[in-house]
Design an enzyme around this catalytic site. Sequence first.
Site, PDB file in Angstrom:
ATOM      1  CG  ASN A   1      -1.515   1.293   1.432  1.00 13.74           C
ATOM      2  OD1 ASN A   1      -2.418   1.561   0.783  1.00 13.74           O
ATOM      3  ND2 ASN A   1      -1.150   1.992   2.401  1.00 13.74           N
TER       4      ASN A   1
ATOM      5  CB  SER B   1      -3.863   4.726  -8.412  1.00 19.04           C
ATOM      6  OG  SER B   1      -4.477   6.003  -8.476  1.00 19.04           O
TER       7      SER B   1
ATOM      8  CE1 TYR C   1       0.346   7.785  -6.532  1.00 22.17           C
ATOM      9  CE2 TYR C   1      -1.662   7.659  -7.789  1.00 22.17           C
ATOM     10  CZ  TYR C   1      -0.933   7.342  -6.714  1.00 22.17           C
ATOM     11  OH  TYR C   1      -1.678   6.839  -5.847  1.00 22.17           O
TER      12      TYR C   1
ATOM     13  CB  ALA D   1       5.100   5.746 -15.337  1.00 16.75           C
TER      14      ALA D   1
ATOM     15  CE  LYS E   1       0.157   3.914  -6.393  1.00 13.29           C
ATOM     16  NZ  LYS E   1       0.210   3.122  -5.243  1.00 13.29           N
TER      17      LYS E   1
ATOM     18  CB  ILE F   1      -9.836   6.779  -1.380  1.00 13.51           C
ATOM     19  CG1 ILE F   1      -9.707   5.953  -2.612  1.00 13.51           C
ATOM     20  CG2 ILE F   1     -10.257   6.437  -0.214  1.00 13.51           C
ATOM     21  CD1 ILE F   1     -11.279   5.487  -2.936  1.00 13.51           C
TER      22      ILE F   1
END
Length: 243
Positions: free
Chosen positions: A90, A142, A155, A157, A159, A188
Amino acid sequence: MDKGKSVLVTGALRGIGRAVSLRLASEGYHVVLNCRKSSIDRAKALEEEIRGLGGQAGSIVFDIADREECRNAIEGYIQENGAFWGIVLNAGICRDNLLVAMDDDDWDSVIHTNLDGFYNVLRPAMMSMCKKRRGRVVAISSVSGVMGNKGQVNYSAAKAGLIGAAKALALEVATRNITVNVVAPGIIETDMIQGLPLDRMLEMVPMNRLGKPDEIASLVAFLLGDDAGYITRQVISINGGMC
């Protein structure tokens, strides 16, 4: 529930990670909270909270971007306690900017943490799981990794890379009764969205609301459980209907 089943949760102290840790503890897992050295006091506080609710928890200190630190901490834990039943990947960071304005550190820090962390954590942990011929891995990607997102080339790339890595690993360990799946949250309600233009962002969400960390935790808990034993190599989006 087998009380001996331990689950490592990286990035366990805030937002989705905290919700996952509390949910897993409530279902009888021994939750191993990952934190960096600077956050050990917060980890101990969450341990006490979990124990106060009747659960089991411990802490393990390493930075997922530091390969040697990961290896030493994880191998040391396994030698003392045995293989993990599950690992929830996570931990992650974001450094948002348009590509033309992004500097090298914005790119490198996000890739080293969000994508390299997959290798850094799983490489020292997987052999013991394979020998036990059981286990679960859940990687938190994500919606940005599925769809891409303006201002998040780094980010997105990282994820998206998690998705590819998880799908490949799922093939490698399927015969060892180990499942590997990806959860791809949308927008979220965590501190990662503070300061963002939520009104504009919610226009992309058919349900017109933020997701809750507990909703992610519920899905993660299911994927770690016995009822999900035939689910592997899947990317499950939980995003209020975003395409």
